[in-house]
Every structure is written in C-alpha cells, then in structure tokens.
Motif scaffolding. Structure first.
Motif, PDB file in Angstrom:
ATOM      1  N   ILE A 112      51.855  30.570  36.331  1.00  0.00           N
ATOM      2  CA  ILE A 112      51.081  29.341  36.555  1.00  0.00           C
ATOM      3  C   ILE A 112      50.161  29.523  37.764  1.00  0.00           C
ATOM      4  N   ALA A 113      50.717  30.113  38.846  1.00  0.00           N
ATOM      5  CA  ALA A 113      49.939  30.337  40.060  1.00  0.00           C
ATOM      6  C   ALA A 113      48.730  31.210  39.760  1.00  0.00           C
ATOM      7  N   ALA A 114      48.961  32.277  38.981  1.00  0.00           N
ATOM      8  CA  ALA A 114      47.867  33.174  38.630  1.00  0.00           C
ATOM      9  C   ALA A 114      46.805  32.433  37.831  1.00  0.00           C
ATOM     10  N   ALA A 115      47.269  31.594  36.893  1.00  0.00           N
ATOM     11  CA  ALA A 115      46.338  30.831  36.067  1.00  0.00           C
ATOM     12  C   ALA A 115      45.511  29.891  36.932  1.00  0.00           C
ATOM     13  N   VAL A 116      46.166  29.240  37.897  1.00  0.00           N
ATOM     14  CA  VAL A 116      45.452  28.327  38.787  1.00  0.00           C
ATOM     15  C   VAL A 116      44.387  29.095  39.566  1.00  0.00           C
ATOM     16  N   ILE A 157      65.424  13.780  47.163  1.00  0.00           N
ATOM     17  CA  ILE A 157      64.225  14.553  46.837  1.00  0.00           C
ATOM     18  C   ILE A 157      64.489  16.016  47.163  1.00  0.00           C
ATOM     19  N   PRO A 158      63.854  16.937  46.404  1.00  0.00           N
ATOM     20  CA  PRO A 158      64.196  18.354  46.517  1.00  0.00           C
ATOM     21  C   PRO A 158      63.566  19.038  47.735  1.00  0.00           C
ATOM     22  N   LEU A 159      64.128  20.192  48.078  1.00  0.00           N
ATOM     23  CA  LEU A 159      63.573  21.031  49.123  1.00  0.00           C
ATOM     24  C   LEU A 159      62.548  21.949  48.444  1.00  0.00           C
ATOM     25  N   PRO A 160      61.265  21.897  48.866  1.00  0.00           N
ATOM     26  CA  PRO A 160      60.225  22.625  48.129  1.00  0.00           C
ATOM     27  C   PRO A 160      60.535  24.122  47.987  1.00  0.00           C
ATOM     28  N   PHE A 161      60.310  24.655  46.815  1.00  0.00           N
ATOM     29  CA  PHE A 161      60.450  26.076  46.464  1.00  0.00           C
ATOM     30  C   PHE A 161      61.889  26.580  46.504  1.00  0.00           C
ATOM     31  N   ILE A 162      62.840  25.786  46.984  1.00  0.00           N
ATOM     32  CA  ILE A 162      64.209  26.285  47.135  1.00  0.00           C
ATOM     33  C   ILE A 162      65.168  25.566  46.196  1.00  0.00           C
ATOM     34  N   SER A 163      65.066  24.253  46.100  1.00  0.00           N
ATOM     35  CA  SER A 163      65.965  23.502  45.223  1.00  0.00           C
ATOM     36  C   SER A 163      65.811  23.940  43.769  1.00  0.00           C
ATOM     37  N   TYR A 164      66.909  23.773  43.023  1.00  0.00           N
ATOM     38  CA  TYR A 164      66.895  24.060  41.598  1.00  0.00           C
ATOM     39  C   TYR A 164      66.024  23.035  40.866  1.00  0.00           C
ATOM     40  N   GLY A 165      65.311  23.496  39.838  1.00  0.00           N
ATOM     41  CA  GLY A 165      64.576  22.555  38.989  1.00  0.00           C
ATOM     42  C   GLY A 165      63.168  23.032  38.689  1.00  0.00           C
ATOM     43  N   GLY A 166      62.850  23.170  37.415  1.00  0.00           N
ATOM     44  CA  GLY A 166      61.539  23.643  36.989  1.00  0.00           C
ATOM     45  C   GLY A 166      60.419  22.719  37.422  1.00  0.00           C
ATOM     46  N   SER A 167      60.593  21.417  37.200  1.00  0.00           N
ATOM     47  CA  SER A 167      59.521  20.467  37.519  1.00  0.00           C
ATOM     48  C   SER A 167      59.094  20.591  38.960  1.00  0.00           C
ATOM     49  N   SER A 168      60.113  20.609  39.846  1.00  0.00           N
ATOM     50  CA  SER A 168      59.804  20.614  41.263  1.00  0.00           C
ATOM     51  C   SER A 168      59.105  21.913  41.665  1.00  0.00           C
ATOM     52  N   ILE A 169      59.605  23.063  41.196  1.00  0.00           N
ATOM     53  CA  ILE A 169      58.973  24.341  41.538  1.00  0.00           C
ATOM     54  C   ILE A 169      57.535  24.377  41.045  1.00  0.00           C
ATOM     55  N   TRP A 170      57.345  23.989  39.799  1.00  0.00           N
ATOM     56  CA  TRP A 170      55.994  24.064  39.232  1.00  0.00           C
ATOM     57  C   TRP A 170      55.031  23.127  39.936  1.00  0.00           C
ATOM     58  N   ALA A 171      55.512  21.898  40.212  1.00  0.00           N
ATOM     59  CA  ALA A 171      54.639  20.925  40.855  1.00  0.00           C
ATOM     60  C   ALA A 171      54.172  21.438  42.215  1.00  0.00           C
ATOM     61  N   PHE A 172      55.122  21.984  43.016  1.00  0.00           N
ATOM     62  CA  PHE A 172      54.736  22.493  44.332  1.00  0.00           C
ATOM     63  C   PHE A 172      53.836  23.713  44.210  1.00  0.00           C
ATOM     64  N   THR A 173      54.128  24.585  43.217  1.00  0.00           N
ATOM     65  CA  THR A 173      53.305  25.779  43.028  1.00  0.00           C
ATOM     66  C   THR A 173      51.868  25.400  42.690  1.00  0.00           C
ATOM     67  N   ILE A 174      51.720  24.474  41.739  1.00  0.00           N
ATOM     68  CA  ILE A 174      50.367  24.079  41.338  1.00  0.00           C
ATOM     69  C   ILE A 174      49.619  23.496  42.530  1.00  0.00           C
ATOM     70  N   MET A 175      50.277  22.594  43.251  1.00  0.00           N
ATOM     71  CA  MET A 175      49.658  21.973  44.426  1.00  0.00           C
ATOM     72  C   MET A 175      49.174  23.016  45.417  1.00  0.00           C
ATOM     73  N   LEU A 176      50.110  23.920  45.763  1.00  0.00           N
ATOM     74  CA  LEU A 176      49.793  24.907  46.793  1.00  0.00           C
ATOM     75  C   LEU A 176      48.684  25.850  46.335  1.00  0.00           C
ATOM     76  N   PHE A 177      48.757  26.294  45.081  1.00  0.00           N
ATOM     77  CA  PHE A 177      47.814  27.324  44.647  1.00  0.00           C
ATOM     78  C   PHE A 177      46.430  26.764  44.353  1.00  0.00           C
ATOM     79  N   ILE A 178      46.342  25.492  44.041  1.00  0.00           N
ATOM     80  CA  ILE A 178      45.002  24.901  43.947  1.00  0.00           C
ATOM     81  C   ILE A 178      44.325  25.016  45.313  1.00  0.00           C
ATOM     82  N   PHE A 179      45.119  24.737  46.349  1.00  0.00           N
ATOM     83  CA  PHE A 179      44.559  24.839  47.689  1.00  0.00           C
ATOM     84  C   PHE A 179      44.206  26.283  48.027  1.00  0.00           C
TER      85      PHE A 179
END
Lengths: 474, 616
Positions: A62-66, A440-462
C-alpha cells in the motif's frame, strides 16, 4: 513546471526505517502476547501474529502504491474524499454492525471497515486543503466557522455511534490550527480548563470555590492600579455574596451548599464586572469574567461527571484519579497492565518470558494493551526504545513538515503528527494509568489491519508530498 | 516567503516531547524504582488448584450405610490449548450434541482462553472409563474428579435432605464457599453441613509462561490436602424407616417414632416421599421442578411442618392437667348419657359403660368426661377467672413441647399452635369468653394444632412419666467430641405420680378385655399403650391419628401416626403403629392379614378416582 525527480531517491528513508522497526516490534510483541505451545510458528496465519505479518506485507505494498500516486490526486480529491467519508459515517449509523453497543463497523463481504479510521485521514486532507487557501486569515469568522465544521462534523457523527475514543482523536487537530496561526489562548485555555476539571473532580467543591475566588482577587489586586478601589470592590463582592446567601438561607435552605456558594460568588463577580466596566479598569473585566466562567465551569464539571457520563466512564476517570481501588472490578485492567509493565524491571524478562501478558491477565493484550508486553518482556529499556522511536518519528515529521514549500503539504504533515501523537499519548498513558481507559491503538504496533493500513496511508501520503516537494512551484 | 508562525514548531515540539518525557518518568518509577509490582506478578504465575473433599458418610443406628459418595468427573476445558478434534466421536462418547459443544466452547472462550472452564458436569464413571482412553485425542480437555451423593436405599429422603451447588446469594452469606462448591440444602445434609462438608484442600503449583505446571511450589509446603467430611451416625433405624414408608405407601401422612429414654428419632416418615437419588447430579433441577409441581407435595416434610389438630389423642394431656391441678382424682367419675349437652351445645359421645373414671374415660375416649373436667378446670374458683384458668392449662400443655419449636436437629421445623388467652381476648373481647366457648379444646380440636413430631415427643414424655429429651436424629459424629447420645431431660409440669391412671387408660384402650378404642393394635406380650384420635378435618374426611408407646414399663418406643383422610384412629393409624412397634420390638410381624390390609389401603388413588368420578 518542476523537474521530474526520482521518487525513490527522495523518499525520507529514515522515517520509513523507523516505521518498519515499529511494525517489526509490534509483530514480535503480538507473537509473544498470544504465544502458546500449540502454535509455535511465527508465520502461522491462523494466529494473530501470522495475520499481522500479512497485514504488514500488505501495508508495504500500500505504501509503495501511495508513493507512486500523483500528489495532484490528493489535492483534487481531498474535499470529495471528505464528503464521501462523512457519508460513510452517516451510513454506518444505519447499516453498521453493532459491536459492544456501538455501531462503528461495516461488515462487507467478510471485510470489516471502520469509517472513523478513514475520517481521520479525510479530515487531515480537507483541513490542509481549506487552510492552505485562507492565506493565513484564520481569525476571520467565516474561516473559523468552516474550520470548526470540518473538524467537528466527524466528531459529532462518531459520538453518535458512540465511539468516544475515536472522536477524542480529532481534538488533536487543534495543534494544526495552532501551527497555522490560531491564537495561543485556545491552547492555553484548553490546558487551563483541563487543570480546572481535574481540580474540580479531585477537590471538595467548597475548597474549590474558595481557591478560585482567592486567586481571582489576587489577580484583581495585581492588575488593578488602585488599592483603594480593590478594597472597595472586595467589600462590594462580600456584600453582594452575603445578600445572595441570606436569601438562600431564608427562602431555600435545602439547596446544596455548593450551589448556594457558586451562585453567590457569580453574583458578586458580576457586580465586580459591572464596576470594572464602569470605571474602565484595564484587564479587570477579563479577571472578573474569568472568575465567573471558572466557577460555572467547575460546577458543570461535577454536574457532567455525575449526570451525563456513563457509569463505566465515571469509574475509569475515578481510577485514574485514584478514588477507586478495587483490584477485581473496573480498575482490574489498569492494575493488571501496571503489574505487567512494572514486573518488567529495568531490562525485562526476555522475549516470550512474560507471564502477565499471557493467560488473559491483561485484557486486549495484542491490541490496545500491546505496550504491556513490551514493558514486561523488554523492561524499562524496551519502553524507552519504543517511546524514543515515537519521539524521533514525531520530531522528524515536524522537521519534514517545516521544510515543505506548499502550505497544503505542511498543514497535512501537521495533521499526521497530531493524529499520531494523540494515539501515542492516550494509548501509553492508559497502560501506565495516567489517562482513563480509552480504547485506541498504538500506531504501527497494535494488532489490527485497519489501524496499520490507516496509519500507513496517512504517513506515506505525507512522505509522497515530501519526496515531491521540489516539483512544487507556484 | 517566511511563514510568520514557523517559530511555533518549537512549542509544538515541546508539547509533544514533554508528555512523553513525563511517561518516561512514570515508567522509570513503575519499572525500576517500585518493587511492589514484581511481587504482584509472582502471585499470578502460581496456580491454586482446589482439591474437593468427599462429604461425610451417613449411617443408621445399626451401622448400616445410608449415604455414600460416587465419584463423578467434571470435564474441564482450556480453550487456548484446544486442537482440532473429531467432534463426532467426542459427542458420541459423551452423548452430547454438536450444538452443545459449540455453545460450551464459545462460553469457555468468552470466559478465558487460558483458564479452565467446566465443559460438562458430572460425567458418570462409566462414561469416564471410555473417555479416559480417548482423552489424548482431545487436547485442551482434562477431567476434574468430584463426588456426588449416592444412596443405598430408597428411604428417608426427607431426613437426609439433599445437596446442591451454592448460588451467588449463599456465597455472599457464607464467604467460605466458592462457585461450584456443594452445600446441604435440606435435612441432615443442611443441619450438619459443617461436619459433612470437610475442608477443601489447595495445591499450589508453579506455572511457566506456557501454562504448563512445572511442579509444586516450594516443594508443596503451601499445599493443604483436602480433609474428608466427618461421618454421621444417625439414630434412625433403617429397617423401621423402610417398613414405615412401606406401610404409608399410597397414603398421605406421617409417622414419627422416638426412643423415649434418649430422645433419639427411630423413624420419621413423611408420605408421599421421593427417591433421594432424584435430587442428585445433573437431573436434580429438572426432577426438583417435577416434584415441586406435584399436587401431593412430596417435597413437603409433613412430620415437621404439617399442622394437624391433635384429636382425641390429646385427651390424655387434658386428663393429666386435671389430675395435676386436683380437679379430679383417679377415681372421680362422670356419667355419660352418650352426649355432653349445655344449652344448645351438644358434644356427642358414643355408647359405652357408664359412669367412667380416668382410666376408663381414656380407654373408651369418653367425650362427656373430658368436657366435664376441662370446664371444671377452667371455671375453678381458685384461679379467679377463666383467663387465669386457661393460662394455667396452656402452661401445662406447652410443657409437653407443644406450640413451640422443639429445637430438633432438623431445619424447617414448625411451631404448631397452642392458643394464648390473648387470642380469645382478641376474638371475643377481654373477659367476654367462657369455658364453654373453648369446649372443643377438651377433645383436642379447636384452635390447637400440632405437628407429628410434637405428638411423638408428647407421647415420649408420657412414656417417661413426665419428661422428654429433645428429639434428635444424629447420634454421633465421627472425629467430633459432640456426643448427641446423652442429653438433658426436660421435665413437664406434671408430677410423675399422675401418669399412672392415664397410662392405665391407654393400656386398656389397646388391651382392655372389656373393649377399648384401639383393640386392633393389641399384640400379645408387648404391652402396648395407645390412644386413638380422629382429627376433624374441615376440608374432607377426618384424619386418622394414633399415639402409642411400648412396652408399658421401661418403654423402648413412642410414636405418633397421622394418616390423612383415613377416618377413625382405629382404622388406619392404630394398625400402622402396632405393626411398627411389633417390628421394632420383635423384629418380625406376626399378623400378615393386618399388614396386607394396610398395604392395600389406598387413600391417594381413591381420592383421585373419586375426583374423576365426580367429573364424569
């Protein structure tokens, strides 16, 4: 038009590296948290750690795609994306799946989607888009109104689900506004009222009222030029307050004493306000106004706490304030979490050697309470490393944001910083018992696809904006 | 273009770094400075495993085992250790459905992935034998041995009571109990719960991070083995109890037999009863519902809780009171014209020789005689008023243990009712009532009500010529200093010299050559003394009542028999009492014809047949 620049050489690899380290730490911590004899392979996809690995790999794609997406897309579609997310937030109230009495999820073909996760991203984008066009005239009433709407519309909708944890995250955007020129008073008053709320809950009402009146008078005497006037004003305050108290004593003695005192103090304060306005004393109206507001606010904190909050929310706050100490009841989570982290000591018990984070002593140990596993198995050193990584990441992002040429990229960057920061602060604060339990989850560390992807997309757009910052010429 | 607010990046940086520094400070305190959390952690890795003791056994007076324990096995599951298994085979072994498996596993998972939950309660040892061989195929399951009650016979359900799992309310009241523990709910199981339950043991194991037991903690120094419950030896005679229950089959009522010299209960029958095994184990709650909804109320312990009129059997007490108070002498005679009439009131009597003195009056149960002496007592000038006279009478009656709980070792005993003067004051107005209005008390009717055990105890007091020992069912507790065999004598307010004329009457009622009300109860050589009663029942046929003791000198058994809706005392209650006395004293029954007549008598199905007949 700018030069075409190879995106891969311009990506801030340092940030990417920190992000990857965090994902790795999260993955092995989840492995350790749910480890049992029966499933020893860390790649076993029937277990959470196996699934987490799949999500991490997907996140990399996803990060690469972004990174390969044209930044113009985000610029053009930011409002559209925001509108679409708002629609989803409305729709989830009607068509969402109810879990734990709140409707936060869409269940689509076996995939769970949480619109609130996307709303953070969409709000950051929309905010960046809007603020970058206001040309720094933030205090224009219309601009302020639109800005507030962009932020608080999703908050309102998420509160209706209800999902208090996710809605609190949006308050972090005030940090972005501050960076873009919002008066510092807003943050000052937020902190002030935070302290006031805490004191109002901790202190007995009468002491609280006495303290407020006393400090206000001190401030009054300092800002007021004339001592004589100050003494007279004090007398007027006392007389007006006494009259109000006497009226209460005669006509309605059953009114709670704290209500009587607050009304008396507010009446006295209002009198002072009128006097200071008449005599045109500089700053005095502000002090008097502040005193009245603080008194009313103090009273409303208690009122909200006793009448508006749900019992479980009340008890979570009580636990943090140290009023409740019931190791088997509501404070169980916090207590177990603190035992787990505390038992880690300086260097921890070692990988897979944690005892507290297994067997459900700590609830939600792979999602919201993942920091317990780190604290237990890697000790203070491990905690320091994780917090250090977050501090590094956030400061690095500030640095990146500041070097942006486009206001949009900078504002968006601060949006990412704000969202990441509030997640870290609430999540870790919760596990060590200084913040009420808010899931609420700890970014990039907590378990869960939604949370990892959401933070990844946010960060990599930037990161994409950052990598392409040289292209932007206007 | 320089951004005018770019200086704010430092403030924002500080706002981010400061809270995180605070967290680091807190973490340093928590992890490095504070040692208390390390201690808390160790308490989590020790696992306490409860050892359940077997409940004490229960024997009868002759050492016959009545209640023992059967091993059963609770199948436990630790969901986190489950591996895929052959559900079909699993269900077939345990005789459960796949839905049950899914449901229970879901429940267990919700409770905890890594702690044990009960998957299936109380598997029989037979099923366990099969399961044990296959258990290796079902990782995550293990078996926790428990014990359940088992009964050697189908007797004495009401005496023994039953055992059930504690509920939340009981745990709150008795902090020693935990979820899943058993507790005695009625009968001896309840009264002697503390003796029977034993002491739960606890083994402390060290558990490693993979939830495997590494061995006993500190070489087992903290372990406490389970201590078995103490055995009880009852005063109950299982043979008599079984015989009594057999005689009472198809009848509603009660038998209570007491050894007068010791107060030990030899038999306590409440009919209809139920098989004690019905209230054991997994079937308990369902069976309980069935029994509780039965219109004949088999769960109701009539011996302790049914309120009956005393009937004519109570005349012996009125006789004793009159003798004690000097109202009559042994030889005072009254003429009986076949009825007792004052104004418009008539109490009928039946035909017998006349005039009668005390022994003969008891022998023939003369209503006229007892009406005379009762009124003479209440109206006697020495008391000053009827109220005072009545209170003297009531005091004597209460001294026989009537109208109050006897304080036996049974739970749920009821008081019966001996009215006080205040009752009539309330009803008629103070001093507005006369002896005539109370006349039915003379013949054991009226406001007086008693329980069968009170009647048996009263009979024991007569047999002892003036005292009783609080009836009790437990004779001895193993490993306990408490010796129930010797207990305090409680004296009645009647001097022992006054008992002979009354006992003579009771002897003649059974053995009198010139006719008595209970000739049917006579057994050659046993010297049975008895008194019939016919308790008037406003709701249907009269209850058949009989009290008796034997032999006349040094009596060994005293008993009371109530058979509901069976008519005259001599019809049902007297033969039953006689057969029980014969069985107890001689070990056998000589009168097969009488036994058959009783066994064939059916007052339950007859009622039902009558009811059906009316409907048709």
């Amino acid at each position: 038009m700018g030069r075409k620049i190879n995106i891969w050489t311009n990506v801030d690899w340092l940030t990417v590296l920190v992000c990857l380290i965090m994902l790795f730490i999260g993955w092995i911590s989840i492995y350790s948290a749910v480890y049992d004899d029966a499933h020893q392979s860390i790649f076993d996809t029937s277990q959470r750690y196996g699934k987490q690995l799949i999500w991490i790999i997907a996140a990399i794609f996803i990060a690469a795609a972004v990174l390969m997406t044209d930044t113009k897309l985000f610029l053009f579609f930011s409002y559209f994306f925001y509108a679409f997310t708002i629609l989803l937030l409305v729709a989830v109230l009607f068509f969402g799946t109810e879990v734990n009495a709140s409707k936060s999820w869409f269940q689509l073909a076996g995939v769970q989607i949480q619109p609130a996760e996307f709303a953070k991203l969409a709000t950051a984008l929309a905010l960046a888009q809007f603020l970058s066009t206001t040309k720094l005239k933030m205090h224009d009433a219309k601009n302020l109104f639109i800005t507030a709407t962009i932020i608080f519309l999703p908050v309102l909708l998420i509160l209706l689900q209800p999902d208090v944890g996710s809605s609190i995250v949006f308050f972090a955007f005030i940090l972005v506004l501050y960076r873009e020129g919002l008066t510092g008073y807003v943050i000052f008053f937020m902190i002030l009222f935070g302290i006031l709320s805490l004191l109002a809950l901790l202190m007995n009402e009468i002491n609280m009222i006495a303290l407020l009146v006393f400090t206000s008078f001190a401030a009054w005497i300092i800002v007021g030029r004339s001592r004589k006037l100050s003494v007279r004003s004090g007398l007027i305050f006392l007389v007006v307050s006494s009259i109000v108290m006497t009226i209460y004593r005669i006509f309605s003695p059953q009114t709670p004493i704290d209500v009587q005192l607050i009304v008396a103090a507010v009446a006295g304060g209002s009198m002072l306000l009128i006097i200071s306005l008449l005599y045109r004393i500089r700053h005095a109206p502000i002090v008097a106004g502040f005193m009245i507001a603080a008194l009313l606010y103090t009273w409303s904190v208690d009122y909200v706490f006793d009448n508006v909050l749900m019992p479980h929310q009340r008890s979570r706050i009580n636990i943090v304030l140290g009023f409740d100490d019931d190791p088997r009841g509501q404070s169980y989570n916090i207590n177990q979490s603190k035992i787990a982290i505390g038992s880690g000591g300086l260097t921890g018990k070692g990988f897979l050697q944690g005892t507290q984070t297994k067997f459900n002593f700590v609830p939600e140990q792979s999602t919201d309470f993942i920091f317990c596993t780190i604290g237990e198995e890697w000790g203070f050193v491990g905690s320091l490393l994780v917090l250090g990584l977050f501090v590094f990441l956030l400061l690095r992002l500030i640095f990146l944001a500041e070097r942006q040429r486009s206001p949009f990229a900078r504002i968006y960057g601060y949006g990412v910083i704000a969202v990441l920061f509030i997640h870290v602060a609430i999540n870790i604060g919760m596990t060590i018992g200084v913040v009420p339990v808010i899931g609420i989850p700890l970014p990039f560390i907590s378990y869960g696809g939604s949370s990892i992807w959401a933070f990844t997309i946010m960060l990599f757009i930037f990161l994409k904006f950052d990598a392409g910052r040289m292209e932007y010429i206007k | 273009m320089k951004n005018p607010y770019s200086e704010r990046m430092y403030i924002i940086g500080a706002m981010i770094v400061l809270p995180i520094l605070y967290f680091i400070f807190r973490l340093f305190i928590l992890q490095v400075m504070d040692t208390s959390y390390k201690l808390s952690a160790s308490s989590n890795v020790l696992r306490n495993v409860t050892q359940y003791p077997a409940r004490g056994l229960i024997y009868d007076r002759n050492g016959e085992l009545l209640v023992y324990n059967q091993p059963v096995y609770d199948l436990m599951v630790v969901p986190g250790k489950l591996a895929p298994f052959d559900t079909a085979e699993f269900c077939q072994i345990l005789d459960i459905t796949k839905e049950y498996v899914d449901r229970e596993l879901k429940k267990a998972r919700e409770y905890s992935m890594f702690r044990s939950s009960v998957f299936l309660k109380q598997i029989s040892s037979l099923t366990y034998a099969v399961l044990q061989e296959k258990l290796y195929k079902f990782p995550g399951f293990y078996v926790q041995p428990r014990t359940l009650r088992n009964y050697s016979g189908d007797i004495a359900a009401h005496i023994l009571g039953y055992v059930g799992e504690v509920d939340r309310q009981m745990i709150e009241q008795n902090p020693g109990y935990a979820m899943g523990d058993y507790i005695g709910i009625t009968g001896v199981e309840r009264t002697y719960e503390e003796e029977l339950r034993g002491i739960k043991g606890n083994n402390v194991f060290l558990v490693d991070v993979h939830n495997r037991i590494r061995g006993p903690y500190q070489d087992g120094r903290l372990n406490s083995p389970a201590e078995l419950g103490n055995d009880l030896k009852l005063s109950l005679d299982a043979v008599i109890q079984e015989y009594g229950e057999k005689l009472m089959r198809n009848k509603i009522g009660s038998i209570v037999a007491i050894e007068p010299a010791t107060g030990e209960i030899l038999s306590l029958v409440s009919s209809p009863s139920y098989h004690p095994e019905l209230l054991v184990g997994r079937v308990r709650s369902q069976n309980f519902r069935t029994l509780a909804s039965d219109t004949l109320n088999p769960l109701f312990n009539r011996a302790l809780m049914a309120h009956y009129p005393a009937g004519s059997a109570f005349k012996v007490i009125n006789g004793l009171v009159a003798l004690q108070e000097g109202i009559v002498h042994e030889h005072t005679r009254h003429t009986c014209p076949g009825h007792y009439t004052v104004g418009r009131l008539t109490v009928r009597c039946r035909f017998h020789t006349t005039p009668v003195a005390m022994p003969a009056a008891v022998q023939v149960s003369c209503n006229t005689y007892f009406c005379h002496i009762f009124r003479d007592l209440l109206d006697h000038p020495k008391y000053g008023s009827v109220t005072n006279g009545f209170n003297v009478w009531a005091g004597h009656v209460r001294s026989f243990g009537l109208g109050e709980r006897l304080d036996t070792d049974f739970p749920n005993e009821l008081r019966g009712n001996v009215p006080l003067a205040g009752y009539y004051d309330h009803f008629y107005g103070e001093n507005r009532w006369r002896s005539l209005q109370l006349i039915s008390l003379a013949i054991g009717q009226g406001e007086l009500s008693v329980t069968p055990i009170q009647m048996a105890n009263m009979t024991a007091a007569i047999a002892n010529r003036g005292y009783y020992i609080t009836p009790h069912i437990v004779r001895k507790i193993k490993n306990s200093d408490a010796d129930n065999s010797k207990q305090e004598k409680i004296f009645t307010s009647i001097d022992s010299v006054f008992f002979e004329p009354v006992i003579e009457g009771m002897h003649r009622a059974v053995n009198g050559p010139d006719g008595g009300t209970a000739r049917v109860a006579q057994v050659e050589g046993l010297d049975i003394c008895g008194k019939t009663g016919t308790a008037e029942n406003p709701h249907g046929d009269d209850h058949s009542v009989f009290i008796a003791f034997a032999p006349r000198d040094n009596p060994r058994i005293a008993l009371a028999v109530y058979v509901e809706n069976a008519g005259w005392g001599s019809a049902m209650a007297a033969p039953i009492a006689s057969l029980i006395i014969e069985k107890y004293l001689t070990g056998s029954v000589s009168r097969e014809w009488l036994e058959n007549r009783i066994l064939e008598a059916d007052f339950i199905n007859r009622e039902i047949a009558l009811a059906d007949g009316q409907e048709n």
